[in-house]
Design a protein around this motif. Structure first.
Motif, PDB file in Angstrom:
ATOM      1  N   ILE A  81     -10.992 -16.406  -6.467  1.00 47.35           N
ATOM      2  CA  ILE A  81     -10.513 -16.009  -7.780  1.00 47.35           C
ATOM      3  C   ILE A  81     -10.361 -14.491  -7.774  1.00 47.35           C
ATOM      4  CG2 ILE A  81     -10.995 -15.949 -10.248  1.00 47.35           C
ATOM      5  CD1 ILE A  81     -12.581 -18.545  -9.878  1.00 47.35           C
ATOM      6  N   ILE A  82      -9.121 -14.047  -7.912  1.00 48.43           N
ATOM      7  CA  ILE A  82      -8.809 -12.620  -7.965  1.00 48.43           C
ATOM      8  C   ILE A  82      -8.482 -12.287  -9.412  1.00 48.43           C
ATOM      9  CG2 ILE A  82      -7.300 -10.783  -7.145  1.00 48.43           C
ATOM     10  CD1 ILE A  82      -6.676 -12.560  -4.698  1.00 48.43           C
ATOM     11  N   ILE A  83      -9.229 -11.363  -9.985  1.00 51.99           N
ATOM     12  CA  ILE A  83      -9.134 -11.107 -11.420  1.00 51.99           C
ATOM     13  C   ILE A  83      -8.418  -9.791 -11.725  1.00 51.99           C
ATOM     14  CG2 ILE A  83     -10.481 -10.747 -13.534  1.00 51.99           C
ATOM     15  CD1 ILE A  83     -12.603 -12.597 -12.299  1.00 51.99           C
ATOM     16  N   ASP A  84      -7.403  -9.889 -12.564  1.00 56.28           N
ATOM     17  CA  ASP A  84      -6.727  -8.748 -13.212  1.00 56.28           C
ATOM     18  C   ASP A  84      -6.201  -7.671 -12.270  1.00 56.28           C
ATOM     19  OD1 ASP A  84      -7.183  -9.972 -15.623  1.00 56.28           O
ATOM     20  OD2 ASP A  84      -8.778  -8.634 -16.255  1.00 56.28           O
ATOM     21  N   MET A  85      -5.782  -8.039 -11.093  1.00 61.35           N
ATOM     22  CA  MET A  85      -5.217  -7.044 -10.177  1.00 61.35           C
ATOM     23  C   MET A  85      -3.737  -6.853 -10.495  1.00 61.35           C
ATOM     24  SD  MET A  85      -7.727  -5.798  -8.505  1.00 61.35           S
ATOM     25  CE  MET A  85      -7.070  -4.973  -7.053  1.00 61.35           C
ATOM     26  N   GLN A  86      -3.501  -6.333 -11.701  1.00 63.97           N
ATOM     27  CA  GLN A  86      -2.164  -6.113 -12.234  1.00 63.97           C
ATOM     28  C   GLN A  86      -1.862  -4.623 -12.253  1.00 63.97           C
ATOM     29  OE1 GLN A  86      -3.859  -8.849 -15.358  1.00 63.97           O
ATOM     30  NE2 GLN A  86      -1.697  -8.849 -15.959  1.00 63.97           N
ATOM     31  N   ASN A  87      -0.594  -4.296 -12.224  1.00 62.07           N
ATOM     32  CA  ASN A  87      -0.178  -2.896 -12.192  1.00 62.07           C
ATOM     33  C   ASN A  87      -0.832  -2.054 -13.285  1.00 62.07           C
ATOM     34  OD1 ASN A  87       1.581  -3.204  -9.960  1.00 62.07           O
ATOM     35  ND2 ASN A  87       3.196  -3.963 -11.292  1.00 62.07           N
ATOM     36  N   ASP A  88      -0.916  -2.566 -14.507  1.00 64.63           N
ATOM     37  CA  ASP A  88      -1.481  -1.796 -15.616  1.00 64.63           C
ATOM     38  C   ASP A  88      -2.959  -1.467 -15.437  1.00 64.63           C
ATOM     39  OD1 ASP A  88       0.787  -1.366 -17.133  1.00 64.63           O
ATOM     40  OD2 ASP A  88       0.438  -3.061 -18.486  1.00 64.63           O
ATOM     41  N   PHE A  89      -3.666  -2.200 -14.590  1.00 70.20           N
ATOM     42  CA  PHE A  89      -5.096  -1.967 -14.369  1.00 70.20           C
ATOM     43  C   PHE A  89      -5.389  -1.296 -13.036  1.00 70.20           C
ATOM     44  CE2 PHE A  89      -4.928  -5.920 -16.985  1.00 70.20           C
ATOM     45  CZ  PHE A  89      -5.375  -5.353 -18.160  1.00 70.20           C
ATOM     46  N   VAL A  90      -4.457  -1.396 -12.096  1.00 70.90           N
ATOM     47  CA  VAL A  90      -4.734  -0.954 -10.726  1.00 70.90           C
ATOM     48  C   VAL A  90      -4.055   0.363 -10.356  1.00 70.90           C
ATOM     49  CG1 VAL A  90      -4.491  -1.579  -8.276  1.00 70.90           C
ATOM     50  CG2 VAL A  90      -5.119  -3.336  -9.963  1.00 70.90           C
ATOM     51  N   LEU A  91      -2.811   0.523 -10.732  1.00 70.30           N
ATOM     52  CA  LEU A  91      -2.058   1.686 -10.273  1.00 70.30           C
ATOM     53  C   LEU A  91      -2.509   2.971 -10.968  1.00 70.30           C
ATOM     54  CD1 LEU A  91       1.544   0.206 -10.035  1.00 70.30           C
ATOM     55  CD2 LEU A  91      -0.218   0.349  -8.259  1.00 70.30           C
ATOM     56  N   PRO A  92      -2.750   4.028 -10.192  1.00 72.72           N
ATOM     57  CA  PRO A  92      -3.144   5.308 -10.793  1.00 72.72           C
ATOM     58  C   PRO A  92      -2.125   5.757 -11.843  1.00 72.72           C
ATOM     59  CG  PRO A  92      -3.432   5.364  -8.415  1.00 72.72           C
ATOM     60  CD  PRO A  92      -2.695   4.085  -8.736  1.00 72.72           C
ATOM     61  N   GLY A  93      -2.641   6.193 -12.987  1.00 76.02           N
ATOM     62  CA  GLY A  93      -1.788   6.649 -14.074  1.00 76.02           C
ATOM     63  C   GLY A  93      -1.305   5.552 -14.998  1.00 76.02           C
ATOM     64  N   ALA A  94      -1.592   4.297 -14.675  1.00 73.72           N
ATOM     65  CA  ALA A  94      -1.184   3.180 -15.533  1.00 73.72           C
ATOM     66  C   ALA A  94      -1.971   3.221 -16.846  1.00 73.72           C
ATOM     67  CB  ALA A  94      -1.409   1.856 -14.802  1.00 73.72           C
ATOM     68  N   PRO A  95      -1.468   2.570 -17.889  1.00 72.60           N
ATOM     69  CA  PRO A  95      -2.083   2.677 -19.211  1.00 72.60           C
ATOM     70  C   PRO A  95      -3.551   2.259 -19.291  1.00 72.60           C
ATOM     71  CG  PRO A  95      -0.005   1.474 -19.345  1.00 72.60           C
ATOM     72  CD  PRO A  95      -0.266   1.767 -17.895  1.00 72.60           C
ATOM     73  N   ALA A  96      -3.967   1.288 -18.506  1.00 71.78           N
ATOM     74  CA  ALA A  96      -5.353   0.809 -18.561  1.00 71.78           C
ATOM     75  C   ALA A  96      -6.006   0.880 -17.175  1.00 71.78           C
ATOM     76  CB  ALA A  96      -5.393  -0.612 -19.107  1.00 71.78           C
ATOM     77  N   TYR A 107      -7.703   0.739  -7.444  1.00 71.90           N
ATOM     78  CA  TYR A 107      -6.726   0.964  -6.378  1.00 71.90           C
ATOM     79  C   TYR A 107      -7.391   1.001  -5.004  1.00 71.90           C
ATOM     80  CZ  TYR A 107      -2.604   2.761  -3.999  1.00 71.90           C
ATOM     81  OH  TYR A 107      -1.535   2.912  -3.141  1.00 71.90           O
ATOM     82  N   ALA A 108      -8.559   1.604  -4.947  1.00 73.35           N
ATOM     83  CA  ALA A 108      -9.270   1.731  -3.666  1.00 73.35           C
ATOM     84  C   ALA A 108      -9.703   0.383  -3.095  1.00 73.35           C
ATOM     85  CB  ALA A 108     -10.484   2.646  -3.829  1.00 73.35           C
ATOM     86  N   THR A 109      -9.805  -0.653  -3.935  1.00 75.64           N
ATOM     87  CA  THR A 109     -10.239  -1.962  -3.439  1.00 75.64           C
ATOM     88  C   THR A 109      -9.095  -2.790  -2.856  1.00 75.64           C
ATOM     89  OG1 THR A 109      -9.929  -3.093  -5.575  1.00 75.64           O
ATOM     90  CG2 THR A 109     -12.101  -2.088  -5.142  1.00 75.64           C
ATOM     91  N   LEU A 110      -7.862  -2.339  -3.044  1.00 77.13           N
ATOM     92  CA  LEU A 110      -6.720  -3.141  -2.590  1.00 77.13           C
ATOM     93  C   LEU A 110      -6.809  -3.591  -1.133  1.00 77.13           C
ATOM     94  CD1 LEU A 110      -3.564  -1.672  -4.346  1.00 77.13           C
ATOM     95  CD2 LEU A 110      -4.452  -3.998  -4.496  1.00 77.13           C
ATOM     96  N   ARG A 151      -6.938  -7.536  -0.200  1.00 77.19           N
ATOM     97  CA  ARG A 151      -5.864  -8.086   0.628  1.00 77.19           C
ATOM     98  C   ARG A 151      -6.418  -8.786   1.867  1.00 77.19           C
ATOM     99  NH1 ARG A 151      -0.188  -8.865   1.093  1.00 77.19           N
ATOM    100  NH2 ARG A 151      -0.213 -10.226   2.910  1.00 77.19           N
ATOM    101  N   ARG A 152      -7.419  -8.207   2.517  1.00 75.11           N
ATOM    102  CA  ARG A 152      -8.012  -8.856   3.697  1.00 75.11           C
ATOM    103  C   ARG A 152      -8.679 -10.176   3.311  1.00 75.11           C
ATOM    104  NH1 ARG A 152      -9.184  -3.486   5.202  1.00 75.11           N
ATOM    105  NH2 ARG A 152     -11.385  -3.639   4.663  1.00 75.11           N
ATOM    106  N   LEU A 153      -9.340 -10.187   2.160  1.00 71.80           N
ATOM    107  CA  LEU A 153      -9.963 -11.417   1.680  1.00 71.80           C
ATOM    108  C   LEU A 153      -8.889 -12.464   1.366  1.00 71.80           C
ATOM    109  CD1 LEU A 153     -12.585 -12.840   0.838  1.00 71.80           C
ATOM    110  CD2 LEU A 153     -12.362 -11.722  -1.409  1.00 71.80           C
ATOM    111  N   LEU A 154      -7.828 -12.046   0.706  1.00 71.58           N
ATOM    112  CA  LEU A 154      -6.717 -12.941   0.400  1.00 71.58           C
ATOM    113  C   LEU A 154      -6.097 -13.487   1.683  1.00 71.58           C
ATOM    114  CD1 LEU A 154      -4.671 -14.184  -1.586  1.00 71.58           C
ATOM    115  CD2 LEU A 154      -3.482 -11.973  -1.586  1.00 71.58           C
TER     116      LEU A 154
END
Length: 190
Positions: free
Chosen positions: A9-24, A30-33, A37-40
């Motif tokens: 279960i991968i939770i909330d790895m969406q642009n708005d939460f992950v990308l630097p400068g995104a609204p939330a 970002y550092a966990t990507l 990805r290796r786990l995926l």
């Protein structure tokens, strides 16, 4: 265990939460990507089920938590369907056969079909990662335990705003019996 049926279960790895400068943006997401990805990739290589649990809110805020409504309406909207920010980050984009579950609360179990789907596929061990402690990760894990699922949290594939917040939450999760391991430790167990 030989009879264990794992589900990621991968939770909330969406642009708005992950990308630097995104609204939330969550500071540590970002550092966990690379770890996520290796786990995926490991789950994909084993043909094990993958669930992308994502957050979505209506643009008018009618389905957002009461504690977030003011900021959402007056400051910045995020996770609105149809926007680029609502999309899962490109590095983790789902492939055919993977599940996408939409939530509008912290827990991936609240008012979603996640439990039904996990039971339908016979999942017996959940592996949870994504963003962020203490909100969506913690509530999803606590609800998973309440629904009777053993949980492994891959800590370096899970983020928080600060390392201190992550450590405090990992301590709490361990105290309720959640196995908290690094990606390396998880992969070495196979």
């Amino acid at each position: 265990m030989k009879d264990t049926k794992y589900a990621l279960i991968i939770i909330d790895m969406q642009n708005d939460f992950v990308l630097p400068g995104a609204p939330a943006c969550v500071a540590g997401a970002y550092a966990t990507l690379p770890c996520v990805r290796r786990l995926l990739d490991f789950f994909r290589a084993n043909s094990w089920p993958v669930f992308h649990v994502v957050r979505e809110y209506r643009a008018d805020g009618s389905d957002i938590e009461c504690t977030r409504l003011h900021g959402f309406l007056n400051d910045k909207r995020y996770a609105v369907p149809g926007t680029e920010g609502c999309e899962i980050v490109a590095e983790l984009a789902p492939v055919e056969g993977e599940y996408r579950v939409v939530k509008n609360r912290f827990s991936g179990f609240m008012n979603t079909e996640l439990d039904f789907m996990l039971r339908r596929i016979g999942a017996t061990q959940l592996v949870i990662c994504g963003t962020q402690y203490p909100n969506c990760i913690r509530t999803t894990i606590f609800d998973a335990i309440a629904h009777g699922y053993p949980v492994i949290n891959v800590t370096d594939a899970t983020s928080a705003q600060t390392p201190q917040i992550a450590e405090a939450n990992i301590t709490d999760l361990k105290n309720i019996g959640v196995e908290c391991v690094t990606l390396r430790e998880f992969l070495q167990s196979f």
